[in-house]
Scaffold this active site. Structure first.
Site, mmCIF file in Angstrom:
data_model
loop_
_atom_site.group_PDB
_atom_site.id
_atom_site.type_symbol
_atom_site.label_atom_id
_atom_site.label_comp_id
_atom_site.label_asym_id
_atom_site.label_seq_id
_atom_site.Cartn_x
_atom_site.Cartn_y
_atom_site.Cartn_z
ATOM 1 N N TYR A 85 -12.409 -9.680 21.314
ATOM 2 C CA TYR A 85 -11.028 -9.388 20.923
ATOM 3 C C TYR A 85 -10.397 -10.607 20.261
ATOM 4 C CZ TYR A 85 -6.272 -7.724 20.933
ATOM 5 O OH TYR A 85 -5.038 -7.329 20.525
ATOM 6 N N PHE A 137 3.075 -2.408 -8.892
ATOM 7 C CA PHE A 137 1.963 -1.621 -8.367
ATOM 8 C C PHE A 137 2.543 -0.719 -7.277
ATOM 9 C CE2 PHE A 137 -1.526 -0.521 -5.580
ATOM 10 C CZ PHE A 137 -2.278 0.185 -6.496
ATOM 11 N N THR A 138 2.005 0.480 -7.154
ATOM 12 C CA THR A 138 2.598 1.518 -6.296
ATOM 13 C C THR A 138 2.920 1.026 -4.881
ATOM 14 O OG1 THR A 138 0.350 2.264 -5.841
ATOM 15 C CG2 THR A 138 1.553 3.431 -7.579
ATOM 16 N N ASP A 228 -0.903 -11.384 -6.090
ATOM 17 C CA ASP A 228 -1.764 -10.275 -5.681
ATOM 18 C C ASP A 228 -3.140 -10.604 -6.254
ATOM 19 O OD1 ASP A 228 -3.209 -7.959 -5.395
ATOM 20 O OD2 ASP A 228 -1.527 -6.632 -5.833
ATOM 21 N N LYS A 271 -11.646 -4.590 -3.284
ATOM 22 C CA LYS A 271 -11.980 -4.676 -4.712
ATOM 23 C C LYS A 271 -12.902 -5.880 -4.955
ATOM 24 C CE LYS A 271 -8.085 -2.020 -4.880
ATOM 25 N NZ LYS A 271 -7.279 -1.694 -3.679
ATOM 26 N N ARG A 395 -2.302 7.748 -13.671
ATOM 27 C CA ARG A 395 -1.502 6.529 -13.584
ATOM 28 C C ARG A 395 -0.385 6.657 -14.614
ATOM 29 N NH1 ARG A 395 -1.558 5.266 -8.887
ATOM 30 N NH2 ARG A 395 -3.007 3.813 -7.983
ATOM 31 N N PHE A 462 1.692 10.492 -5.614
ATOM 32 C CA PHE A 462 0.449 10.768 -6.344
ATOM 33 C C PHE A 462 -0.722 11.077 -5.420
ATOM 34 C CE2 PHE A 462 -1.400 6.603 -5.477
ATOM 35 C CZ PHE A 462 -0.266 5.843 -5.204
HETATM 36 C C1 LIG Z 1 -3.318 -4.421 -7.534
HETATM 37 C C2 LIG Z 1 -3.380 -3.815 -6.163
HETATM 38 N N1 LIG Z 1 -2.639 -4.341 -5.185
HETATM 39 C C3 LIG Z 1 -2.655 -3.816 -3.940
HETATM 40 C C4 LIG Z 1 -3.407 -2.709 -3.626
HETATM 41 C C5 LIG Z 1 -3.320 -2.107 -2.241
HETATM 42 O O1 LIG Z 1 -4.488 -2.332 -1.522
HETATM 43 P P1 LIG Z 1 -5.099 -1.302 -0.468
HETATM 44 O O2 LIG Z 1 -5.491 -0.065 -1.181
HETATM 45 O O3 LIG Z 1 -6.261 -2.062 0.121
HETATM 46 O O4 LIG Z 1 -4.066 -1.029 0.569
HETATM 47 C C6 LIG Z 1 -4.201 -2.140 -4.623
HETATM 48 C C7 LIG Z 1 -5.021 -0.941 -4.327
HETATM 49 O O5 LIG Z 1 -5.402 -0.168 -5.173
HETATM 50 C C8 LIG Z 1 -4.186 -2.704 -5.935
HETATM 51 O O6 LIG Z 1 -4.902 -2.176 -6.936
#
Ligand SMILES: Cc1ncc(COP(=O)(O)O)c(C=O)c1O
Length: 472
Positions: A85, A137-138, A228, A271, A395, A462
């Site tokens: 843990y 980013f979303t 990021d 990624k 997108r 989406f």
């Molecule tokens: C540029 C970017 N930032 C953040 C994220 C969020 O990461 P996660 O899907 O691991 O939560 C993504 C995911 O697609 C991304 O493409």
């Protein structure tokens, strides 16, 4: 009878051929469904490719997130999981890999990128502050908004034009940023939210010169910069290829110089870091670290696992090192460029220059007769699946969501369908099949009509929205 002429890809492009820097040890069978089966699957999924079952998909380009093939070394690392843990040895491997590769001092593990975004947004944003960034980013923007911040897009204008050939379309427009700081005051800026590469712009990179100049500007006003770093190794590849003075530097060297201009980073390790699940935060400021480390135990898990199993952290530590190897990045981005090259040759409208993690089809140019409110990019993703079992994602207006104040659709300039290429998964033959599928859908573009949204969830619509065809 004439002898057929077979030419290798290298010969066709006037160069010697190159190949992936790996060989295949285990395979996962995939199969193509019939046209009727795909038609049925699509209707059941409400014309949303997120709602398809993966078993019904032939070539899955929905995302490059968590879809990488791990190496034999990473799988061996899985067997070395220390599932204690607290204080798992795998955490210390991970911490060291992040510190050495990205250069930050303090590391906090999280279960994936949005877990990290949640913690950093809650830690750094005071309600009422602005968060300028190089395109939204979303999930990132949603976490910034949920923390009481307002995202302000300060990317260069070229990023909003799919045909513009600027080599660094991810760059921050320093004039736009400075105007915001001067207008609102530096204390109203939570931090600059910098992404490399920029996903929503088509995987477009930020130049080293821009990062350096951004640092100078932010130093003048006392504003911090958080990165990021999800696809930063791919960003480093474009700097190596396109920016003067970096041609002979390694990806690892470029990455660490770039990160040195920032105060910290969050990461979706699914990624560039070549794992199926995982994330992390890394910062240089001890006080910020202390607050993040305190929050991680509430939402993710103890500060030495953050929602990951020990074995996942080991695979991640190894993936971080493999993910910055020059030959890996060259072949990973090379595959994307290969697919893009075919489509450009056939005059199919895609975002140019081709970005790092996928091809972004320009749905406005595919379907000029479909208004944005009828979701052309969503329909294009559906059509591609219907034609060939190839799965991409929207997108455009669906991903952009609604303005939290007015409740109206946001209308992004870019209305794109993304074909994201998983790392180390598909071959050049798969890319050929995808290219031909895109061409078939392009050739049938004039008969294609839009969609109507019939179900809309409150957040990140989406993922789960449902649609019906306007052409019945
Ligand atoms: C540029 C970017 N930032 C953040 C994220 C969020 O990461 P996660 O899907 O691991 O939560 C993504 C995911 O697609 C991304 O493409």
């Amino acid at each position: 009878m004439d002898k057929p002429t077979y030419r290798t890809m290298g010969q066709q492009s006037g160069r010697r051929s190159w190949a992936e820097p790996w060989k295949i040890k285990m395979v996962e069978p995939i199969h193509l469904t019939s046209a009727e089966e795909r038609e049925r699957a699509l209707a059941e999924a409400g014309y949303n490719t997120f709602l398809l079952r993966s078993e019904d998909v032939y070539i899955d380009l929905l995302t490059d997130s968590g879809t990488s093939a791990m190496s034999d070394r990473q799988w061996a690392g899985i067997m070395m999981g220390d599932e204690a843990y607290a204080g798992s040895r795998n955490f210390y491997h991970l911490e060291e890999a992040v510190q050495q590769t990205y250069g930050y001092k303090y590391v906090v593990p999280t279960h994936q990128g949005r877990g990290a975004e949640h913690l950093i947004s809650q830690t750094l944003i005071t309600p009422g502050q602005y968060v300028p960034g190089n395109m939204y980013f979303t999930t990132t923007r949603l976490h910034q908004e949920l923390a009481g911040g307002t995202f302000v897009d300060v990317i260069i204008d070229e990023a909003h034009d799919p045909a513009n050939l600027h080599p660094f379309k991810g760059n921050v427009d320093l004039d736009k940023l400075e105007a915001l700081i001067v207008r609102e005051g530096a204390d109203k800026i939570a931090y600059v939210s910098l992404a490399g590469t920029v996903n929503m712009a088509g995987g477009q990179p930020v130049s080293m010169a821009n990062a350096r100049a951004l640092r100078e500007l932010c130093n003048r006003y006392g504003v911090s910069i958080y990165l990021d770093a999800t696809r930063m190794s791919e960003n480093a590849f474009f700097i190596q290829q396109r920016e003067e003075g970096y041609g002979s530097k390694s990806i690892a060297e470029i990455l660490s110089e770039f990160c040195s201009y920032t105060d910290g980073a969050w990461m979706s390790a699914k990624k560039d870091n070549l794992v199926n699940i995982g994330g992390w935060l890394a910062v240089n400021d001890y006080d910020v670290f202390d607050r993040l480390r305190n929050m991680v135990v509430i939402y993710e898990g103890l500060h030495t696992y953050g929602g990951m199993a020990g074995r996942d952290m080991e695979a991640l530590a190894i993936g971080i090192v493999e993910g910055v190897q020059d030959d890996h990045i060259r072949s990973r981005v090379g595959q994307v460029l290969y697919l893009g090259g075919l489509l450009i040759d056939w005059e199919i409208p895609i975002v140019r220059p081709v970005g790092g993690h996928g091809i972004f089809l320009d749905a406005r140019a595919f379907y000029p007769h479909i208004p944005q409110e009828q979701f052309p990019a969503q329909r294009l993703a559906a059509e591609l699946y219907r034609d060939s079992g190839v799965r991409g994602m929207e997108r455009g207006i669906v991903s952009a969501g609604r303005d939290p104040e007015t409740g109206e659709h946001r209308h992004p300039a870019l209305e794109l369908t993304r074909l994201a290429i998983p790392r180390r998964v598909y071959t050049q033959a798969h890319m050929d099949v995808v290219a031909e599928a895109v061409k078939a859908v392009y050739d049938a573009r004039e008969q294609t009509r839009g969609l109507k949204m019939v179900y809309e969830p409150a957040y990140l619509r989406f993922f789960q929205a449902r649609f019906e065809r306007l052409d019945g």
